[in-house]
Design an enzyme around this catalytic site. Sequence first.
Site, PDB file in Angstrom:
ATOM      1  N   ALA A 192      -5.228   5.665  11.306  1.00 21.19           N
ATOM      2  CA  ALA A 192      -4.349   5.730  10.139  1.00 21.19           C
ATOM      3  C   ALA A 192      -5.092   5.201   8.921  1.00 21.19           C
ATOM      4  O   ALA A 192      -6.108   4.504   9.041  1.00 21.19           O
ATOM      5  CB  ALA A 192      -3.080   4.922  10.379  1.00 21.19           C
ATOM      6  N   LEU A 193      -4.583   5.530   7.747  1.00 17.04           N
ATOM      7  CA  LEU A 193      -5.139   4.962   6.532  1.00 17.04           C
ATOM      8  C   LEU A 193      -4.038   4.769   5.508  1.00 17.04           C
ATOM      9  O   LEU A 193      -3.056   5.497   5.482  1.00 17.04           O
ATOM     10  CB  LEU A 193      -6.266   5.817   5.964  1.00 17.04           C
ATOM     11  CG  LEU A 193      -5.971   7.235   5.501  1.00 17.04           C
ATOM     12  CD1 LEU A 193      -7.056   7.683   4.513  1.00 17.04           C
ATOM     13  CD2 LEU A 193      -6.004   8.202   6.686  1.00 17.04           C
ATOM     14  N   TRP A 224       5.729   3.203   7.659  1.00 16.70           N
ATOM     15  CA  TRP A 224       5.564   2.111   8.619  1.00 16.70           C
ATOM     16  C   TRP A 224       4.280   2.278   9.424  1.00 16.70           C
ATOM     17  O   TRP A 224       3.917   3.388   9.820  1.00 16.70           O
ATOM     18  CB  TRP A 224       6.739   2.076   9.596  1.00 16.70           C
ATOM     19  CG  TRP A 224       8.002   1.560   9.009  1.00 16.70           C
ATOM     20  CD1 TRP A 224       9.094   2.308   8.630  1.00 16.70           C
ATOM     21  CD2 TRP A 224       8.342   0.200   8.729  1.00 16.70           C
ATOM     22  NE1 TRP A 224      10.081   1.487   8.127  1.00 16.70           N
ATOM     23  CE2 TRP A 224       9.642   0.192   8.177  1.00 16.70           C
ATOM     24  CE3 TRP A 224       7.669  -1.011   8.890  1.00 16.70           C
ATOM     25  CZ2 TRP A 224      10.282  -0.985   7.790  1.00 16.70           C
ATOM     26  CZ3 TRP A 224       8.300  -2.172   8.502  1.00 16.70           C
ATOM     27  CH2 TRP A 224       9.588  -2.161   7.964  1.00 16.70           C
ATOM     28  N   THR A 225       3.598   1.164   9.662  1.00 17.19           N
ATOM     29  CA  THR A 225       2.399   1.148  10.487  1.00 17.19           C
ATOM     30  C   THR A 225       2.461  -0.053  11.418  1.00 17.19           C
ATOM     31  O   THR A 225       2.951  -1.122  11.039  1.00 17.19           O
ATOM     32  CB  THR A 225       1.131   1.067   9.613  1.00 17.19           C
ATOM     33  OG1 THR A 225       1.074   2.197   8.754  1.00 17.19           O
ATOM     34  CG2 THR A 225      -0.125   1.050  10.460  1.00 17.19           C
ATOM     35  N   ARG A 262       0.847  -1.193   0.000  1.00 17.66           N
ATOM     36  CA  ARG A 262       0.000   0.000   0.000  1.00 17.66           C
ATOM     37  C   ARG A 262       0.879   1.240   0.000  1.00 17.66           C
ATOM     38  O   ARG A 262       2.098   1.169   0.146  1.00 17.66           O
ATOM     39  CB  ARG A 262      -0.884   0.028   1.256  1.00 17.66           C
ATOM     40  CG  ARG A 262      -0.065  -0.130   2.525  1.00 17.66           C
ATOM     41  CD  ARG A 262      -0.730   0.335   3.779  1.00 17.66           C
ATOM     42  NE  ARG A 262       0.107   0.002   4.931  1.00 17.66           N
ATOM     43  CZ  ARG A 262       1.165   0.681   5.319  1.00 17.66           C
ATOM     44  NH1 ARG A 262       1.552   1.757   4.638  1.00 17.66           N
ATOM     45  NH2 ARG A 262       1.866   0.312   6.373  1.00 17.66           N
ATOM     46  N   CYS A 269       4.205   6.324  10.441  1.00 12.71           N
ATOM     47  CA  CYS A 269       3.982   7.102   9.213  1.00 12.71           C
ATOM     48  C   CYS A 269       5.065   8.154   8.999  1.00 12.71           C
ATOM     49  O   CYS A 269       4.830   9.166   8.333  1.00 12.71           O
ATOM     50  CB  CYS A 269       2.594   7.753   9.234  1.00 12.71           C
ATOM     51  SG  CYS A 269       1.254   6.557   9.278  1.00 12.71           S
ATOM     52  N   HIS A 328       0.178  -2.739  13.633  1.00 14.21           N
ATOM     53  CA  HIS A 328      -1.137  -3.326  13.856  1.00 14.21           C
ATOM     54  C   HIS A 328      -1.037  -4.316  15.006  1.00 14.21           C
ATOM     55  O   HIS A 328      -0.016  -4.992  15.168  1.00 14.21           O
ATOM     56  CB  HIS A 328      -1.662  -4.045  12.612  1.00 14.21           C
ATOM     57  CG  HIS A 328      -1.843  -3.155  11.436  1.00 14.21           C
ATOM     58  ND1 HIS A 328      -2.513  -1.955  11.503  1.00 14.21           N
ATOM     59  CD2 HIS A 328      -1.435  -3.286  10.139  1.00 14.21           C
ATOM     60  CE1 HIS A 328      -2.513  -1.385  10.306  1.00 14.21           C
ATOM     61  NE2 HIS A 328      -1.873  -2.172   9.467  1.00 14.21           N
ATOM     62  N   GLY A 385       2.193   4.869   1.764  1.00 11.70           N
ATOM     63  CA  GLY A 385       2.509   5.252   3.130  1.00 11.70           C
ATOM     64  C   GLY A 385       3.818   4.652   3.616  1.00 11.70           C
ATOM     65  O   GLY A 385       4.612   4.103   2.848  1.00 11.70           O
TER      66      GLY A 385
END
Length: 227
Positions: A155-156, A81-82, A77, A186, A84, A79
């Site tokens: 976040a998205l 780093w995220t 995707r 992010c 979860h 963006g």
Amino acid sequence: MTRNDICEEILWKKSDGLTPYPDALDFMATRSRQIHEGSASPLVWLVEHPPIFTAGTSARPEDLYNPHGYPTYSAGRGGQWTYHGPGQRLAYVMLDLGRQNGTIPPRDLRAFVKGLEQWIIETLAYLGVEAFTRDGRIGVWTIDPLSSQEAKIAALGIRVSRWVSWHGISINLDPALDDFDGIVPCGIREFGVTSLRRFNPALTMQDLDDALAATWSAHFGSTPRKE
């Protein structure tokens, strides 16, 4: 506005427990292809994941610390780093963006992202939390009730294949906020993260899911129907 914009239903799938991230990627890739081919319907999929870090296409290696050694994945995707983990709601949005979706014009990625942001903001307002976006900062923000500082609460990140969207949004209900210290979320170093639990400890994941469903139609036109 057409009849479909007003009346069409969208499948609303919820998975219990913790969904392994590779399984989610495989499912979304298959479903998005099927939506493009016309053999499957658009879908919003609600999941939680085990603790992981995912890298978007702009992720920088120096922004990953990962002191606990959590698994890391390339998400594909947009963006950076995220994180979860349990207590965070993921809503994966698989829509045909080649057509009108409520207020979102066909093939308008900017409007789609704006629609996702406003959906998050109205979901949080439904739960009594004021949230907002900031120019130059990815995600949705609020004033943390403990620090009185701006902090990220959602976040998205999206991917679009053949004008079908996948990936989507995440909202922090009650994740382990210390786990976010394993990355620069992010790519933004100056601000922290927060959760709905800090505003109202009584809120449950079902409350959040109900709010997501209640505020969906105003932006995307379709009516959630449980799969």
